[in-house]
Design a protein around this motif. Structure first.
Motif, PDB file in Angstrom:
ATOM      1  N   LYS A  26     -26.427   2.658 -30.705  1.00  0.00           N
ATOM      2  CA  LYS A  26     -25.468   2.869 -31.796  1.00  0.00           C
ATOM      3  C   LYS A  26     -24.461   1.722 -31.795  1.00  0.00           C
ATOM      4  CE  LYS A  26     -25.908   6.448 -34.470  1.00  0.00           C
ATOM      5  NZ  LYS A  26     -26.446   6.046 -35.770  1.00  0.00           N
ATOM      6  N   THR A  41     -20.375  -1.560 -39.986  1.00  0.00           N
ATOM      7  CA  THR A  41     -20.805  -0.664 -38.909  1.00  0.00           C
ATOM      8  C   THR A  41     -21.882   0.288 -39.432  1.00  0.00           C
ATOM      9  OG1 THR A  41     -18.545  -0.736 -38.082  1.00  0.00           O
ATOM     10  CG2 THR A  41     -19.985   0.931 -37.128  1.00  0.00           C
ATOM     11  N   ASN A  46     -25.936   0.041 -38.518  1.00  0.00           N
ATOM     12  CA  ASN A  46     -26.586   1.213 -37.919  1.00  0.00           C
ATOM     13  C   ASN A  46     -27.800   1.661 -38.728  1.00  0.00           C
ATOM     14  OD1 ASN A  46     -25.341   1.928 -35.428  1.00  0.00           O
ATOM     15  ND2 ASN A  46     -23.478   2.434 -36.551  1.00  0.00           N
ATOM     16  N   ASP A  78     -31.461   1.843 -37.271  1.00  0.00           N
ATOM     17  CA  ASP A  78     -32.212   3.104 -37.348  1.00  0.00           C
ATOM     18  C   ASP A  78     -33.576   2.863 -37.957  1.00  0.00           C
ATOM     19  OD1 ASP A  78     -30.215   4.546 -36.225  1.00  0.00           O
ATOM     20  OD2 ASP A  78     -29.393   5.320 -38.131  1.00  0.00           O
TER      21      ASP A  78
END
Lengths: 478, 98
Positions: free
Chosen positions: B2, B28, B32, B36
């Motif tokens: 993360k 951010t 992410n 992912d």
């Protein structure tokens, strides 16, 4: 310090490869050109360009790896090392990170009283950075010269197998000698073709775990490296003796002050974010290519030294001095091929030749003297044409003018006087003019003959055959 | 993995990017999302697959060591914001000790 601590040193050497062109473009690597005349879109890092690897640079790196007993990777690649500094126009340096070209090598290194094996951790290829010029007329800026950007480098990293500053210098000298024999780098430290950083730490004797190391930079000669290491070892011992801890950091050597200085705070925490260079495809080295390169490796200094001792019956010291530089060793062998008296050739090369080279600050291949010339001169000595004393004069003249010894002897009228009539006249004159010495000799003082021989030499400006003179004087005075 | 805002700040600093705090938040989130997405690859069994060093199946592209003409210096320096004596001029950088 003394007996309480053990020293551990690792060295990182950057050597510029002696190619005509840069590692990823066709710009010249010539040293000393006007600023920024050897640049192109590739080495300036302009958008949209593609680097293409210089085959010769790869071969030189492999050659070095083989000579240093390394494993050569069958698969190897380049990576980007990212950082911002004005000497790096792309804001990354193309280097090798996790798959270096050569690994796990070693060389044996001799100091005055011991021989140690220094293991080579890795040799990888990378490009050099540019040069920043801080001084000069500019007060508010630095000037950047990108000629050196992209010059091919190999970085040779040792394991922490070195345990004294003397061993460090011995390793560097051996390495330099090998690189010169391989003709992969000119190893000119003053021009920055060979640069060295050192890691040093100390630990209490017997302790298994290594102490905290510092990295030393900015040493520009072997002497500076030795001094910097000695200073740093003492400094660390002082820190430990005071009950404090050595801080892991980079320290700059200041040669004028003879001290290392912390770079703490001046240096940002490095995070190079290596990743594979997408613009360059991997290298694969197969056996046949390796064999071809291996064939090109000449006899290396250690082997040559052993051969000089065995084949020519030279003392170890002579062999060591003569094989230190490949060019000197070549000169010696070429002379011996023409004049089969190795010890005499060795004496002239190690004596007068090296002295004159030092005085004139020349390398042997820059001097006008030839191996043929020296061999001819030694032949003139052997057949009695010139005396050993005159030979020194002839040698200096050969060194200065590059003329052959016959011509010099002829032009300067240096031929030894071995004609008994001619010499007899001179001797008669000397006997007449030195009645005291003659009386001394006749009175039993044998050393007076030396004085009289000297007078004959003086009269003939060194050209009289000394043995014949001695013999004739004794005959005439008996 | 993360990514938090501190990581974004650090990466921005390393890249010499100045981000406003709302931009940092946006980055951010987006970073992410990207990670992912890439994480999906981890669902594959790559046990017997060698690491890929390059997207192209090409190797050993070399040039010969032959000098070619470099750029004319005036052209090389043409886009430099500042220049002096045939050199690029940059804000003063000096590496000194204490």
């Amino acid at each position: 310090m003394g007996a309480d601590y053990e020293v551990t040193i690792g060295l990182e050497v950057h050597a510029q490869l002696d190619t005509n062109t840069k590692i990823f473009c066709s710009c010249s690597t010539e040293f000393g050109a006007e600023p920024n005349v050897h640049t192109c879109p590739v080495c300036l890092g302009l958008p949209g360009v593609l680097p293409v690897l210089n085959k010769k640079a790869v071969e030189y790196a492999i050659k070095t790896g083989l000579a240093l007993n390394c494993d050569i990777a069958s698969f190897s690649k380049f990576d980007r090392k990212n950082y911002f500094y004005p000497d790096l126009p792309k804001a990354y340096q193309i280097s090798q990170f996790d798959l270096p070209l050569c690994t796990d090598g070693h060389i044996n290194v001799k100091t005055e009283d011991e021989e140690v094996r220094v293991r080579i951790n890795r040799i990888h290829m990378e490009e050099d950075a540019g040069k920043l010029v801080h001084d000069g007329t500019t007060d508010e800026g630095s000037l950047v010269d990108y000629n050196r950007v992209g010059t091919p480098l190999i970085e040779i990293v040792t394991e922490p197998d070195i345990h004294s500053p003397a061993q460090a210098v011995a390793y560097l000298k051996e390495l330099k000698s090998i690189l010169e024999y391989l003709e992969v780098s000119d190893c000119n430290m003053a021009e920055g073709s060979l640069r060295c950083d050192a890691n040093a730490s100390i630990k209490p004797k017997g302790q298994e775990e290594l102490g905290t190391k510092t990295e030393l930079k900015n040493m520009n000669s072997f002497k500076a490296i030795e001094k910097a290491l000695k200073y740093e070892i003492k400094r660390q011992a002082k820190v430990l003796n005071a009950g404090k801890e050595v801080i892991q950091e980079t320290r700059m050597w200041d040669d004028d002050l003879g001290k290392t200085f912390s770079m703490r705070g001046k240096e940002e925490a490095h995070d190079y974010r290596y990743f594979p260079e997408p613009d360059l495809v991997p290298m694969e080295v197969d056996e046949s290519w390796l064999e071809k390169i291996e064939e090109d490796i000449p006899e290396l200094p250690t082997d040559r030294k052993a051969r000089f001792i065995n084949e020519f019956g030279l003392p170890e010291y002579d062999a060591e001095v003569l094989t230190d530089s490949k060019d000197i060793a070549d000169f010696f062998e070429a002379t011996v091929n023409k004049h089969d008296d190795p010890k005499s050739v060795s004496n002239w090369v190690m004596g007068d030749l090296m002295r004159l080279l030092n005085e004139e600050n020349l390398e042997i291949n820059e001097a006008d003297i030839t191996a043929d010339g020296l061999a001819e001169m030694l032949a003139l000595m052997d057949d009695g044409t010139i005396s050993s004393k005159i030979a020194k004069t002839v040698f200096e003249e050969m060194f200065k003018t590059g003329k052959d010894p016959d011509t010099i002897v002829e032009e300067k009228g240096l031929k030894q006087i071995s004609d008994e009539d001619e010499l007899g006249n001179v001797i008669d004159g000397v006997i007449e003019n030195n009645p005291d010495a003659v009386a001394d000799y006749k009175g039993g003082k044998d050393q007076a003959i030396g004085y009289l021989v000297g007078q004959v030499m003086k009269e003939t400006r060194g050209k009289a055959d000394p043995q014949l003179t001695n013999q004739m004087l004794r005959e005439k005075l008996s | 993995m993360k990514i938090d805002q501190a990581t974004v700040e650090k990466v921005a600093m390393l890249a010499r990017l100045e981000l406003a705090s709302d931009e940092e938040e946006k980055m951010t989130e987006q970073l992410n999302d990207i990670l992912d997405y890439a994480d999906k690859l981890n669902e594959l069994d790559t046990e017997d697959v060698k690491p890929t060093a390059h997207a192209l199946p090409i190797k050993n592209v070399f040039r010969e060591d032959v000098v070619e003409e470099s750029l004319d210096r005036d052209i090389a320096l043409k886009n430099a914001p500042e220049k002096e004596s045939g050199s690029f001029k940059v804000p003063k950088v000096i590496e000194t000790g204490e």
